[in-house]
Scaffold this active site. Structure first.
Site, short mmCIF file in Angstrom:
data_model
loop_
_atom_site.label_atom_id
_atom_site.label_comp_id
_atom_site.label_asym_id
_atom_site.label_seq_id
_atom_site.Cartn_x
_atom_site.Cartn_y
_atom_site.Cartn_z
N LYS A 52 -81.12 14.25 73.15
CA LYS A 52 -80.59 13.24 74.07
C LYS A 52 -81.11 13.45 75.49
CE LYS A 52 -76.57 11.62 71.60
NZ LYS A 52 -75.14 11.64 71.39
N LYS A 87 -82.81 8.96 62.14
CA LYS A 87 -81.49 8.70 61.53
C LYS A 87 -80.95 7.34 61.95
CE LYS A 87 -78.23 10.68 64.59
NZ LYS A 87 -77.40 11.66 65.15
N LYS A 134 -76.24 4.38 66.29
CA LYS A 134 -75.74 3.30 67.14
C LYS A 134 -76.64 3.10 68.35
CE LYS A 134 -71.57 5.70 66.69
NZ LYS A 134 -70.19 5.99 66.77
#
Ligand code: TYM
Length: 338
Positions: free
Chosen positions: A114, A200, A203
């Site tokens: 991230k 993956k 969202k």
């Protein structure tokens, strides 16, 4: 048995969340016997670790509550709540921050993914995120934590923190924290994007076509499956033939998780078929599976009163469950609280 798990209320509940985690939550809830308990929560405090819109977070928390109930979480049998109503999560995080090590957090792959190359520009919350996650489960003496594969490392960290805290501030005979076990489904632990079999399903993927949302209607589901990336080869008849074919493996895995047939069986039944045949079969299976969830979700999602009531009741129960551990942690650290 104390089962505890959470989900961030950002974006829609997608098929990865459902097959990787929520379905397991429901199964564990349904298998509970007397004396065992399940606590499931919306990780709204985690959601502020990255840029967010406050109005969307508020709406998302209620919508995700409706989605969880639609999936089968029964607020009469499980304790369903949102973190922000329980100050003890934040308090315990701080108490654990004295035990967690910078080096441990630096090794978290989710942090590395991230933050990317811009670590200096990230929030402190994104870095210390796994300490809050440890607090979430340790607060309730969780024994089992059903999650998808991507949360395994965070759970290992929670165990390390608990272990060190117990060693440093308690004793083996009277530990403050229980070491939780991650429960990861044998199949569907990692559902991949429909656009890229090596990423993956998430969202945060900007492409809506990369994921199936549980709130998608039948036409949307069929369209997303039809457009899913694949290769030109037909399905193999044996599992070894899926090697190096990430997209094909992902679609077979999803079908297998929905039907309950293992991958070998799916390939025995569908081996030799091209995707032109297999995709409509998969699409139908998804639509069938999601239909009742979809209907329950639509019926509940705008019932603000009911959703508020569910969360308020869950919060009251969770607060009570967490208090003894929070007190024990303060005491073990030598903190005087009147
Ligand atoms: P979150 O909100 O990203 O995901 C919720 C659950 O869904 C699983 N999951 C997947 N499983 C399979 N395939 C996928 N593509 C996929 N994407 C998501 C996740 O593994 C997770 O189980 N940090 C957590 C929330 C959290 C939590 C906790 C979880 C906060 N505190 C304490 C367990 C215990 C998160 O962001 O999950």
């Amino acid at each position: 048995m104390r089962v505890v798990s959470g989900i961030q209320p950002t974006g829609n509940l997608h098929l990865g969340n459902y097959l990787g985690a929520i379905r397991n939550w429901v199964a564990m809830q349904d298998a509970m016997d007397d004396g065992s308990e399940c606590l499931f929560f919306l990780a709204d405090l985690h959601a502020i670790s990255q840029p967010h819109d406050p109005a969307e977070l508020r709406a998302g928390t209620l919508e995700m509550t409706a989605a969880l109930v639609a999936c089968g979480i029964d607020p009469e049998r499980s304790i369903l709540f949102n973190q922000a109503q329980i100050p003890a999560h934040g308090e315990l995080q701080w108490l654990l921050a004295g035990t967690a090590r910078m080096g441990w957090l630096n090794r978290m792959t989710q942090w590395k993914d991230k933050a990317g190359k811009n670590r200096e520009g990230q929030s402190v919350a994104l870095f210390s995120y796994p300490v809050l996650q440890a607090a979430d489960v340790l607060l309730y003496q969780a024994t089992h934590v059903p999650v998808g594969e991507d949360q395994k490392q965070h759970l290992e960290l929670a165990r390390d923190i608990a272990q060190k805290f117990n060693t440093d501030f308690a004793s083996e005979e009277a530990p403050v924290f229980t070491l939780p076990d991650a429960i990861i489904p044998p199949q569907a632990a990692r559902i991949m994007s429909l656009r890229n079999g090596n990423a993956k399903m998430s969202k945060s993927d900007p492409s809506e076509m990369s994921r199936i949302n549980l709130a998608d209607d039948a036409d949307t589901v069929m369209k997303k499956v039809k457009k899913a990336k694949t290769d030109p080869e037909p399905l193999p008849s044996e599992k070894a033939g899926l090697e190096g074919r990430a997209e094909a493996l992902n679609l077979v895995t999803i079908y297998s998780a929905l039907t309950g047939d293992n991958v070998e069986q799916v390939l025995r039944d569908h081996g030799g078929q091209g995707f032109g045949n297999f995709k409509p079969v998969l699409g139908e299976a998804l639509v069938e599976h999601l239909r009742p969830i979809n209907e329950r979700f639509v019926a509940l999602k705008d019932d603000r009163e009911e959703l508020d009531a569910i969360l308020a009741r869950g919060a009251a129960q969770a607060r009570e469950r967490g208090l003894p551990t929070l007190d024990a942690a303060y005491k073990a650290l030598g903190l005087v609280r009147g």
